[in-house]
Design a protein around this motif. Sequence first.
Motif, mmCIF file in Angstrom:
data_model
loop_
_atom_site.group_PDB
_atom_site.id
_atom_site.type_symbol
_atom_site.label_atom_id
_atom_site.label_comp_id
_atom_site.label_asym_id
_atom_site.label_seq_id
_atom_site.Cartn_x
_atom_site.Cartn_y
_atom_site.Cartn_z
ATOM 1 N N THR A 48 0.843 -1.190 0.000
ATOM 2 C CA THR A 48 0.000 0.000 0.000
ATOM 3 C C THR A 48 0.881 1.243 0.000
ATOM 4 O OG1 THR A 48 -1.742 -1.171 1.184
ATOM 5 C CG2 THR A 48 -1.806 1.235 1.268
ATOM 6 N N ILE A 49 0.542 2.179 -0.854
ATOM 7 C CA ILE A 49 1.300 3.424 -0.934
ATOM 8 C C ILE A 49 0.597 4.509 -0.116
ATOM 9 C CG2 ILE A 49 2.348 2.886 -3.158
ATOM 10 C CD1 ILE A 49 0.280 4.712 -4.495
ATOM 11 N N ASP A 50 1.379 5.450 0.382
ATOM 12 C CA ASP A 50 0.824 6.574 1.121
ATOM 13 C C ASP A 50 0.410 7.650 0.125
ATOM 14 O OD1 ASP A 50 1.134 5.526 3.728
ATOM 15 O OD2 ASP A 50 3.267 6.013 3.676
ATOM 16 N N THR A 51 -0.895 7.793 -0.050
ATOM 17 C CA THR A 51 -1.438 8.780 -0.971
ATOM 18 C C THR A 51 -2.806 9.222 -0.459
ATOM 19 O OG1 THR A 51 -2.260 9.164 -3.224
ATOM 20 C CG2 THR A 51 -2.320 6.904 -2.429
ATOM 21 N N PRO A 52 -3.145 10.478 -0.649
ATOM 22 C CA PRO A 52 -4.477 10.938 -0.249
ATOM 23 C C PRO A 52 -5.597 10.242 -1.013
ATOM 24 C CG PRO A 52 -3.130 12.787 -1.069
ATOM 25 C CD PRO A 52 -2.303 11.547 -1.159
ATOM 26 N N LEU A 53 -5.258 9.611 -2.126
ATOM 27 C CA LEU A 53 -6.269 8.887 -2.893
ATOM 28 C C LEU A 53 -6.907 7.770 -2.071
ATOM 29 C CD1 LEU A 53 -4.491 8.635 -6.360
ATOM 30 C CD2 LEU A 53 -6.392 10.138 -5.727
ATOM 31 N N ASN A 54 -6.121 7.138 -1.185
ATOM 32 C CA ASN A 54 -6.675 6.067 -0.350
ATOM 33 C C ASN A 54 -7.837 6.582 0.487
ATOM 34 O OD1 ASN A 54 -4.892 4.115 -1.280
ATOM 35 N ND2 ASN A 54 -3.380 4.572 0.290
ATOM 36 N N GLU A 55 -7.658 7.721 1.127
ATOM 37 C CA GLU A 55 -8.707 8.328 1.956
ATOM 38 C C GLU A 55 -9.920 8.703 1.110
ATOM 39 O OE1 GLU A 55 -9.952 10.341 5.718
ATOM 40 O OE2 GLU A 55 -8.141 9.182 5.372
ATOM 41 N N THR A 56 -9.676 9.258 -0.061
ATOM 42 C CA THR A 56 -10.767 9.658 -0.956
ATOM 43 C C THR A 56 -11.611 8.455 -1.360
ATOM 44 O OG1 THR A 56 -9.452 11.502 -1.796
ATOM 45 C CG2 THR A 56 -11.292 10.772 -3.173
ATOM 46 N N VAL A 57 -10.947 7.385 -1.754
ATOM 47 C CA VAL A 57 -11.666 6.176 -2.186
ATOM 48 C C VAL A 57 -12.443 5.579 -1.015
ATOM 49 C CG1 VAL A 57 -11.352 3.795 -2.978
ATOM 50 C CG2 VAL A 57 -10.127 5.647 -4.102
ATOM 51 N N ARG A 58 -11.817 5.475 0.148
ATOM 52 C CA ARG A 58 -12.493 4.904 1.323
ATOM 53 C C ARG A 58 -13.728 5.719 1.700
ATOM 54 N NH1 ARG A 58 -7.511 4.643 3.417
ATOM 55 N NH2 ARG A 58 -7.932 6.244 4.961
ATOM 56 N N LYS A 59 -13.572 7.040 1.795
ATOM 57 C CA LYS A 59 -14.684 7.912 2.211
ATOM 58 C C LYS A 59 -15.834 7.866 1.204
ATOM 59 C CE LYS A 59 -12.537 11.228 5.281
ATOM 60 N NZ LYS A 59 -12.226 12.644 5.517
ATOM 61 N N SER A 60 -15.515 7.823 -0.080
ATOM 62 C CA SER A 60 -16.568 7.831 -1.100
ATOM 63 C C SER A 60 -17.409 6.559 -1.074
ATOM 64 C CB SER A 60 -15.964 8.034 -2.489
ATOM 65 O OG SER A 60 -15.271 6.882 -2.919
ATOM 66 N N ARG A 61 -16.883 5.529 -0.457
ATOM 67 C CA ARG A 61 -17.597 4.252 -0.410
ATOM 68 C C ARG A 61 -17.960 3.822 1.021
ATOM 69 N NH1 ARG A 61 -14.515 4.482 -4.791
ATOM 70 N NH2 ARG A 61 -15.118 3.364 -6.671
ATOM 71 N N GLY A 62 -17.571 4.614 2.001
ATOM 72 C CA GLY A 62 -17.849 4.256 3.393
ATOM 73 C C GLY A 62 -17.076 3.028 3.848
ATOM 74 N N MET A 63 -15.855 2.881 3.359
ATOM 75 C CA MET A 63 -15.031 1.708 3.680
ATOM 76 C C MET A 63 -14.149 1.962 4.890
ATOM 77 S SD MET A 63 -13.813 0.468 -0.070
ATOM 78 C CE MET A 63 -14.919 -0.459 -1.115
ATOM 79 N N SER A 64 -13.673 0.868 5.471
ATOM 80 C CA SER A 64 -12.764 0.957 6.617
ATOM 81 C C SER A 64 -11.328 1.187 6.146
ATOM 82 C CB SER A 64 -12.849 -0.332 7.444
ATOM 83 O OG SER A 64 -12.462 -1.437 6.662
ATOM 84 N N GLN A 65 -10.426 1.264 7.099
ATOM 85 C CA GLN A 65 -9.008 1.512 6.840
ATOM 86 C C GLN A 65 -8.431 0.492 5.855
ATOM 87 O OE1 GLN A 65 -7.772 4.164 8.205
ATOM 88 N NE2 GLN A 65 -5.635 3.995 7.604
ATOM 89 N N GLU A 66 -7.486 0.934 5.042
ATOM 90 C CA GLU A 66 -6.878 0.046 4.059
ATOM 91 C C GLU A 66 -5.951 -0.971 4.735
ATOM 92 O OE1 GLU A 66 -3.680 3.244 4.403
ATOM 93 O OE2 GLU A 66 -5.843 3.312 4.243
ATOM 94 N N TYR A 67 -5.680 -2.052 4.013
ATOM 95 C CA TYR A 67 -4.678 -3.018 4.437
ATOM 96 C C TYR A 67 -3.304 -2.426 4.172
ATOM 97 C CZ TYR A 67 -8.431 -6.452 4.727
ATOM 98 O OH TYR A 67 -9.568 -7.121 5.070
ATOM 99 N N ASP A 68 -2.274 -2.974 4.827
ATOM 100 C CA ASP A 68 -0.909 -2.519 4.574
ATOM 101 C C ASP A 68 -0.338 -3.154 3.315
ATOM 102 O OD1 ASP A 68 -0.299 -0.730 6.864
ATOM 103 O OD2 ASP A 68 -0.815 -2.529 7.996
ATOM 104 N N GLY A 69 -0.936 -4.224 2.873
ATOM 105 C CA GLY A 69 -0.482 -4.868 1.656
ATOM 106 C C GLY A 69 -1.288 -6.110 1.348
ATOM 107 N N ILE A 70 -1.036 -6.655 0.178
ATOM 108 C CA ILE A 70 -1.693 -7.882 -0.270
ATOM 109 C C ILE A 70 -0.638 -8.817 -0.823
ATOM 110 C CG2 ILE A 70 -3.339 -8.882 -1.911
ATOM 111 C CD1 ILE A 70 -4.829 -6.202 -1.833
ATOM 112 N N ALA A 71 -0.700 -10.067 -0.414
ATOM 113 C CA ALA A 71 0.166 -11.108 -0.973
ATOM 114 C C ALA A 71 -0.705 -12.029 -1.822
ATOM 115 C CB ALA A 71 0.845 -11.904 0.134
#
Length: 125
Positions: free
Chosen positions: A48-71
């Motif tokens: 996961t990269i640090d970008t304000p886009l993560n917050e924008t996407v989460r808020k627009s969909r009412g999602m919880s905090q992002e994961y730190d990564g995916i394997a």
Amino acid sequence: MIKLVMCVIRCPEISRGEFQGYWRNHHGPLFQKFAETYKARRYVQSHTIDTPLNETVRKSRGMSQEYDGIAEIWWESEKDFIDAISSPEGQKLRSVFLDDEAKFMDFSKSAAFFTEEHVLVKEYD
């Protein structure tokens, strides 16, 4: 093919940078070393990269905090996966991987599941 997807949350006592460094530079090479024994066909880490886009996407969909990564780990079949983890070598490796993952991964907040891919858009030029 089947794929194991792990959505990973880091241990609370380490920073995202420490998590990503350990995962990429220690755990990744550890898995690479034994991938053939484990019958894994492919292994990908998505950090996961640090970008304000993560917050924008989460808020627009009412999602919880992002994961730190995916394997993502691929096997030819469920049988290959079961054969790999059932062998004496696979049993040892399972313990090695779990012990190492416990150093950087919060198992209680992470998720893991098997999938089959359905490609709907292919790469284009």
